[in-house]
Motif scaffolding. Structure first.
Motif, PDB file in Angstrom:
ATOM      1  N   ARG A  76      63.664  -2.908  31.754  1.00 11.40           N
ATOM      2  CA  ARG A  76      62.467  -2.548  31.078  1.00 11.40           C
ATOM      3  C   ARG A  76      61.840  -1.346  32.074  1.00 11.40           C
ATOM      4  O   ARG A  76      61.885  -0.433  31.466  1.00 11.40           O
ATOM      5  N   THR A  77      62.007  -1.510  33.180  1.00 13.68           N
ATOM      6  CA  THR A  77      61.255  -0.448  34.092  1.00 13.68           C
ATOM      7  C   THR A  77      62.257   0.634  34.082  1.00 13.68           C
ATOM      8  O   THR A  77      61.609   1.874  34.102  1.00 13.68           O
ATOM      9  N   ILE A  78      63.622   0.410  34.149  1.00 12.81           N
ATOM     10  CA  ILE A  78      64.394   1.709  34.154  1.00 12.81           C
ATOM     11  C   ILE A  78      64.272   2.557  32.723  1.00 12.81           C
ATOM     12  O   ILE A  78      64.223   3.741  32.704  1.00 12.81           O
ATOM     13  N   LYS A  79      64.102   1.621  31.624  1.00  9.31           N
ATOM     14  CA  LYS A  79      63.796   2.501  30.248  1.00  9.31           C
ATOM     15  C   LYS A  79      62.548   3.283  30.442  1.00  9.31           C
ATOM     16  O   LYS A  79      62.495   4.248  29.684  1.00  9.31           O
ATOM     17  N   ALA A  80      61.407   2.473  30.771  1.00  7.88           N
ATOM     18  CA  ALA A  80      60.269   3.332  31.074  1.00  7.88           C
ATOM     19  C   ALA A  80      60.262   4.572  31.637  1.00  7.88           C
ATOM     20  O   ALA A  80      59.803   5.422  31.189  1.00  7.88           O
ATOM     21  N   VAL A  81      60.973   4.352  32.927  1.00  2.00           N
ATOM     22  CA  VAL A  81      61.159   5.479  33.726  1.00  2.00           C
ATOM     23  C   VAL A  81      62.059   6.782  33.048  1.00  2.00           C
ATOM     24  O   VAL A  81      61.597   7.834  33.299  1.00  2.00           O
ATOM     25  N   GLY A  82      63.044   6.140  32.325  1.00  2.00           N
ATOM     26  CA  GLY A  82      63.964   7.280  31.657  1.00  2.00           C
ATOM     27  C   GLY A  82      63.243   7.898  30.405  1.00  2.00           C
ATOM     28  O   GLY A  82      63.259   9.005  30.334  1.00  2.00           O
ATOM     29  N   TRP A  83      62.470   7.232  29.756  1.00  2.00           N
ATOM     30  CA  TRP A  83      61.614   7.713  28.546  1.00  2.00           C
ATOM     31  C   TRP A  83      60.329   8.710  29.316  1.00  2.00           C
ATOM     32  O   TRP A  83      60.076   9.758  28.731  1.00  2.00           O
ATOM     33  N   GLY A  84      60.124   8.366  30.408  1.00  2.00           N
ATOM     34  CA  GLY A  84      58.976   9.319  30.997  1.00  2.00           C
ATOM     35  C   GLY A  84      59.570  10.449  31.603  1.00  2.00           C
ATOM     36  O   GLY A  84      59.009  11.585  31.556  1.00  2.00           O
ATOM     37  N   PHE A  85      60.858  10.421  31.877  1.00  2.00           N
ATOM     38  CA  PHE A  85      61.745  11.601  32.326  1.00  2.00           C
ATOM     39  C   PHE A  85      61.614  12.722  31.032  1.00  2.00           C
ATOM     40  O   PHE A  85      61.617  13.938  31.183  1.00  2.00           O
ATOM     41  N   PHE A  86      61.929  12.272  29.878  1.00  2.00           N
ATOM     42  CA  PHE A  86      62.060  12.925  28.958  1.00  2.00           C
ATOM     43  C   PHE A  86      60.671  13.265  28.354  1.00  2.00           C
ATOM     44  O   PHE A  86      60.634  14.236  27.360  1.00  2.00           O
ATOM     45  N   GLY A  87      59.609  12.713  28.571  1.00  2.00           N
ATOM     46  CA  GLY A  87      58.277  12.955  27.985  1.00  2.00           C
ATOM     47  C   GLY A  87      58.105  12.190  26.825  1.00  2.00           C
ATOM     48  O   GLY A  87      57.075  12.987  26.227  1.00  2.00           O
ATOM     49  N   VAL A  88      58.908  11.578  26.341  1.00  2.00           N
ATOM     50  CA  VAL A  88      58.612  11.008  24.816  1.00  2.00           C
ATOM     51  C   VAL A  88      58.403   9.515  24.800  1.00  2.00           C
ATOM     52  O   VAL A  88      59.386   8.672  25.438  1.00  2.00           O
ATOM     53  N   ARG A  89      57.517   8.916  24.156  1.00  2.00           N
ATOM     54  CA  ARG A  89      57.158   7.632  24.430  1.00  2.00           C
ATOM     55  C   ARG A  89      56.292   7.023  23.238  1.00  2.00           C
ATOM     56  O   ARG A  89      55.237   7.800  23.033  1.00  2.00           O
ATOM     57  N   LYS A  90      56.426   6.021  22.496  1.00  2.00           N
ATOM     58  CA  LYS A  90      55.634   5.655  21.471  1.00  2.00           C
ATOM     59  C   LYS A  90      54.464   5.057  22.351  1.00  2.00           C
ATOM     60  O   LYS A  90      54.379   4.250  23.218  1.00  2.00           O
ATOM     61  N   ASP A  91      53.137   5.255  21.612  1.00  2.00           N
ATOM     62  CA  ASP A  91      51.835   4.866  22.185  1.00  2.00           C
ATOM     63  C   ASP A  91      51.954   3.243  22.503  1.00  2.00           C
ATOM     64  O   ASP A  91      51.573   2.901  23.414  1.00  2.00           O
ATOM     65  N   SER A  92      52.521   2.660  21.577  1.00  2.00           N
ATOM     66  CA  SER A  92      52.588   1.108  21.580  1.00  2.00           C
ATOM     67  C   SER A  92      53.431   0.692  22.735  1.00  2.00           C
ATOM     68  O   SER A  92      53.105  -0.410  23.372  1.00  2.00           O
ATOM     69  N   ASP A  93      54.728   1.130  22.668  1.00  2.00           N
ATOM     70  CA  ASP A  93      55.502   1.070  23.826  1.00  2.00           C
ATOM     71  C   ASP A  93      54.884   1.194  25.402  1.00  2.00           C
ATOM     72  O   ASP A  93      55.088   0.409  26.164  1.00  2.00           O
ATOM     73  N   TYR A  94      54.340   2.403  25.297  1.00  2.00           N
ATOM     74  CA  TYR A  94      53.540   2.611  26.351  1.00  2.00           C
ATOM     75  C   TYR A  94      52.513   1.818  26.835  1.00  2.00           C
ATOM     76  O   TYR A  94      52.543   1.371  28.225  1.00  2.00           O
ATOM     77  N   GLN A  95      51.662   1.192  26.015  1.00  2.00           N
ATOM     78  CA  GLN A  95      50.627   0.177  26.195  1.00  2.00           C
ATOM     79  C   GLN A  95      51.375  -0.897  26.787  1.00  2.00           C
ATOM     80  O   GLN A  95      50.706  -1.844  27.723  1.00  2.00           O
TER      81      GLN A  95
END
Length: 71
Positions: free
Chosen positions: A16-35
């Motif tokens: 889950r942490t790797i996925k969060a960092v990966g999405w952060g590299f691309f700069g796209v993330r749903k707000d609900s997933d971010y929260q």
């Protein structure tokens, strides 16, 4: 909420942490997933995975440049 409950609530998996960092590299993330990530992941784990990801990214770029420039 007790300290033990907070620790259990903040338990996040490595994947889950790797996925969060990966999405952060691309700069796209749903707000609900971010929260949800904010609630579950610890900042130390995110920083550690982020640093490893940056090192892998820079290492990959260096290898790519050496491969392209090599005679």
């Amino acid at each position: 909420m007790s300290a033990a409950d907070q620790a259990d609530a903040r338990k996040g998996s490595l994947l889950r942490t790797i996925k969060a960092v990966g999405w952060g590299f691309f700069g796209v993330r749903k707000d609900s997933d971010y929260q949800e990530d904010i609630a579950r992941l610890t900042p130390l784990h995110i920083i550690a995975v982020g640093l490893v990801a940056v090192m892998l990214f820079v290492g990959g770029l260096i290898l790519l440049v050496k491969f392209v420039v090599a005679p």
